[in-house]
Design a protein around this motif. Structure first.
Motif, PDB file in Angstrom:
ATOM      1  N   GLN A 197     -50.154  -4.885 -17.011  1.00 48.14           N
ATOM      2  CA  GLN A 197     -49.322  -5.838 -16.461  1.00 48.14           C
ATOM      3  C   GLN A 197     -49.382  -5.734 -14.635  1.00 48.14           C
ATOM      4  OE1 GLN A 197     -46.930  -7.661 -18.235  1.00 48.14           O
ATOM      5  NE2 GLN A 197     -48.273  -7.534 -19.693  1.00 48.14           N
ATOM      6  N   PRO A 198     -48.718  -6.326 -14.050  1.00 42.97           N
ATOM      7  CA  PRO A 198     -48.649  -6.041 -12.370  1.00 42.97           C
ATOM      8  C   PRO A 198     -48.073  -4.902 -12.440  1.00 42.97           C
ATOM      9  CG  PRO A 198     -48.268  -8.367 -13.129  1.00 42.97           C
ATOM     10  CD  PRO A 198     -48.106  -7.882 -13.865  1.00 42.97           C
ATOM     11  N   GLU A 199     -46.642  -4.410 -12.582  1.00 48.18           N
ATOM     12  CA  GLU A 199     -45.954  -3.354 -12.267  1.00 48.18           C
ATOM     13  C   GLU A 199     -47.028  -2.072 -13.206  1.00 48.18           C
ATOM     14  OE1 GLU A 199     -44.822  -4.639 -16.987  1.00 48.18           O
ATOM     15  OE2 GLU A 199     -44.950  -5.595 -14.769  1.00 48.18           O
ATOM     16  N   GLU A 200     -47.709  -1.905 -13.418  1.00 50.67           N
ATOM     17  CA  GLU A 200     -49.186  -0.994 -14.249  1.00 50.67           C
ATOM     18  C   GLU A 200     -50.026  -0.454 -12.055  1.00 50.67           C
ATOM     19  OE1 GLU A 200     -48.599  -0.721 -18.951  1.00 50.67           O
ATOM     20  OE2 GLU A 200     -49.203  -2.382 -17.363  1.00 50.67           O
ATOM     21  N   THR A 201     -50.342  -1.340 -11.832  1.00 52.54           N
ATOM     22  CA  THR A 201     -51.424  -1.851 -11.122  1.00 52.54           C
ATOM     23  C   THR A 201     -51.315  -0.658  -9.782  1.00 52.54           C
ATOM     24  OG1 THR A 201     -50.962  -4.147 -10.799  1.00 52.54           O
ATOM     25  CG2 THR A 201     -52.304  -2.921  -8.678  1.00 52.54           C
ATOM     26  N   ILE A 202     -49.883   0.324  -9.494  1.00 51.58           N
ATOM     27  CA  ILE A 202     -50.280   0.799  -8.541  1.00 51.58           C
ATOM     28  C   ILE A 202     -50.519   2.680  -9.235  1.00 51.58           C
ATOM     29  CG2 ILE A 202     -48.929   2.952  -7.320  1.00 51.58           C
ATOM     30  CD1 ILE A 202     -47.165  -0.232  -6.274  1.00 51.58           C
ATOM     31  N   ASP A 203     -50.341   2.504 -11.136  1.00 52.85           N
ATOM     32  CA  ASP A 203     -51.104   3.575 -11.659  1.00 52.85           C
ATOM     33  C   ASP A 203     -51.986   3.519 -11.765  1.00 52.85           C
ATOM     34  OD1 ASP A 203     -50.606   5.620 -13.563  1.00 52.85           O
ATOM     35  OD2 ASP A 203     -49.880   4.050 -15.288  1.00 52.85           O
ATOM     36  N   GLU A 204     -52.414   2.247 -12.170  1.00 56.46           N
ATOM     37  CA  GLU A 204     -54.209   2.209 -12.298  1.00 56.46           C
ATOM     38  C   GLU A 204     -55.262   2.442 -11.208  1.00 56.46           C
ATOM     39  OE1 GLU A 204     -56.929  -1.344 -13.264  1.00 56.46           O
ATOM     40  OE2 GLU A 204     -55.566  -1.686 -11.836  1.00 56.46           O
ATOM     41  N   LEU A 205     -54.593   2.097  -9.589  1.00 54.97           N
ATOM     42  CA  LEU A 205     -55.127   2.218  -8.626  1.00 54.97           C
ATOM     43  C   LEU A 205     -55.799   3.873  -8.319  1.00 54.97           C
ATOM     44  CD1 LEU A 205     -54.507  -0.877  -6.519  1.00 54.97           C
ATOM     45  CD2 LEU A 205     -56.379  -0.667  -7.702  1.00 54.97           C
ATOM     46  N   HIS A 206     -53.815   4.030  -8.840  1.00 53.96           N
ATOM     47  CA  HIS A 206     -53.620   5.801  -8.120  1.00 53.96           C
ATOM     48  C   HIS A 206     -54.836   6.647  -9.392  1.00 53.96           C
ATOM     49  CE1 HIS A 206     -50.348   5.581  -5.613  1.00 53.96           C
ATOM     50  NE2 HIS A 206     -50.607   5.293  -5.762  1.00 53.96           N
ATOM     51  N   THR A 207     -54.838   6.157  -9.832  1.00 52.19           N
ATOM     52  CA  THR A 207     -55.543   6.747 -11.079  1.00 52.19           C
ATOM     53  C   THR A 207     -56.982   6.803 -11.101  1.00 52.19           C
ATOM     54  OG1 THR A 207     -54.396   6.403 -13.175  1.00 52.19           O
ATOM     55  CG2 THR A 207     -56.714   7.168 -13.445  1.00 52.19           C
ATOM     56  N   ILE A 208     -57.444   5.959 -10.841  1.00 51.50           N
ATOM     57  CA  ILE A 208     -58.505   6.134 -10.169  1.00 51.50           C
ATOM     58  C   ILE A 208     -59.516   7.003  -8.959  1.00 51.50           C
ATOM     59  CG2 ILE A 208     -60.463   4.328  -9.378  1.00 51.50           C
ATOM     60  CD1 ILE A 208     -59.299   2.327 -10.876  1.00 51.50           C
ATOM     61  N   VAL A 209     -58.146   6.495  -7.558  1.00 50.50           N
ATOM     62  CA  VAL A 209     -58.883   7.073  -6.306  1.00 50.50           C
ATOM     63  C   VAL A 209     -58.236   8.629  -6.036  1.00 50.50           C
ATOM     64  CG1 VAL A 209     -58.949   4.998  -4.761  1.00 50.50           C
ATOM     65  CG2 VAL A 209     -56.260   6.485  -5.507  1.00 50.50           C
ATOM     66  N   ASP A 210     -57.746   9.204  -7.234  1.00 50.73           N
ATOM     67  CA  ASP A 210     -57.484  10.938  -7.881  1.00 50.73           C
ATOM     68  C   ASP A 210     -58.228  10.748  -7.932  1.00 50.73           C
ATOM     69  OD1 ASP A 210     -55.259   9.870  -6.765  1.00 50.73           O
ATOM     70  OD2 ASP A 210     -53.966  10.606  -8.371  1.00 50.73           O
ATOM     71  N   TYR A 211     -59.220  10.830  -8.735  1.00 51.20           N
ATOM     72  CA  TYR A 211     -60.505  11.060  -9.642  1.00 51.20           C
ATOM     73  C   TYR A 211     -62.076  11.687  -8.500  1.00 51.20           C
ATOM     74  CZ  TYR A 211     -59.175  11.655 -14.133  1.00 51.20           C
ATOM     75  OH  TYR A 211     -57.962  12.757 -15.440  1.00 51.20           O
ATOM     76  N   GLY A 212     -61.477  10.490  -7.428  1.00 49.70           N
ATOM     77  CA  GLY A 212     -62.519  11.022  -6.014  1.00 49.70           C
ATOM     78  C   GLY A 212     -63.122  10.078  -5.836  1.00 49.70           C
ATOM     79  N   VAL A 213     -62.545   8.606  -7.090  1.00 47.02           N
ATOM     80  CA  VAL A 213     -63.584   7.468  -7.105  1.00 47.02           C
ATOM     81  C   VAL A 213     -63.258   6.180  -6.512  1.00 47.02           C
ATOM     82  CG1 VAL A 213     -64.771   6.087  -8.406  1.00 47.02           C
ATOM     83  CG2 VAL A 213     -64.029   8.205  -9.753  1.00 47.02           C
TER      84      VAL A 213
END
Length: 176
Positions: free
Chosen positions: A84-100
């Motif tokens: 869902q759109p409201e989950e976008t920040i969580d998705e993106l933060h999860t990715i960059v938090d792993y150094g990706v």
């Protein structure tokens, strides 16, 4: 009148390339327009001409970058996601938090085919800047065109980071 006030066409484009090569962060069209005393639309045209002539310039959500061949992120993968759109920040933060790095987002439109946008998000600040620009411009996410289904090209300096971020995204239910 400064030297930049007199720059025309080819000279201005040559200066733009120099600034892009020296820059460690993306340079916005507005910044480049101010530095060259032309409109942002002139810069957009200059960038199009430079790309058409073979210069590896990419327009990202943060601004223009010169794509240098010494990319440390030699490992890449493409993920298919749905949320869902409201989950976008969580998705993106999860990715960059792993150094990706999130290189781009792609959606498959029923009329236009693949629509791809360069993102180049590597930090939480990059993510926050993107979300702010979306809010400030009242723009929608590309994934809203496809009921949340989208793809990202991810890059990293190690396969292990890519594997870990995919596991984390799967655990959160974001992967198709």
């Amino acid at each position: 009148m400064s030297k930049l006030d007199k720059l025309k066409g080819d000279e201005r484009r040559s200066q733009l390339i120099s600034w892009l090569l020296e820059a460690e962060e993306p340079l916005s069209g507005s910044l480049l327009a101010a530095k060259t005393n032309v409109s942002r639309q002139v810069i957009v045209g200059d960038m199009s001409l430079l790309k058409a002539s073979g210069e590896p310039i990419m327009a990202t959500a943060q601004g223009y970058v010169y794509v240098k061949s010494d990319n440390k992120n030699s490992f890449t993968c493409v993920i298919a996601a749905n949320h869902q759109p409201e989950e976008t920040i969580d998705e993106l933060h999860t990715i960059v938090d792993y150094g990706v790095t999130i290189e781009d987002v792609t959606v498959e439109h029923p009329v236009y085919g693949d629509i791809k946008a360069s993102l180049k998000l590597s930090t939480r600040k990059d993510v926050e800047d993107l979300i702010k620009r979306l809010k400030d411009t009242n723009a929608t996410l590309l994934s809203e065109l496809t009921e949340g289904i989208h793809m990202h090209t991810l890059s990293s300096d190690s396969q292990e980071k890519l594997d870990k971020v995919c596991d984390a995204l799967e655990e959160k239910g974001f992967l198709l």
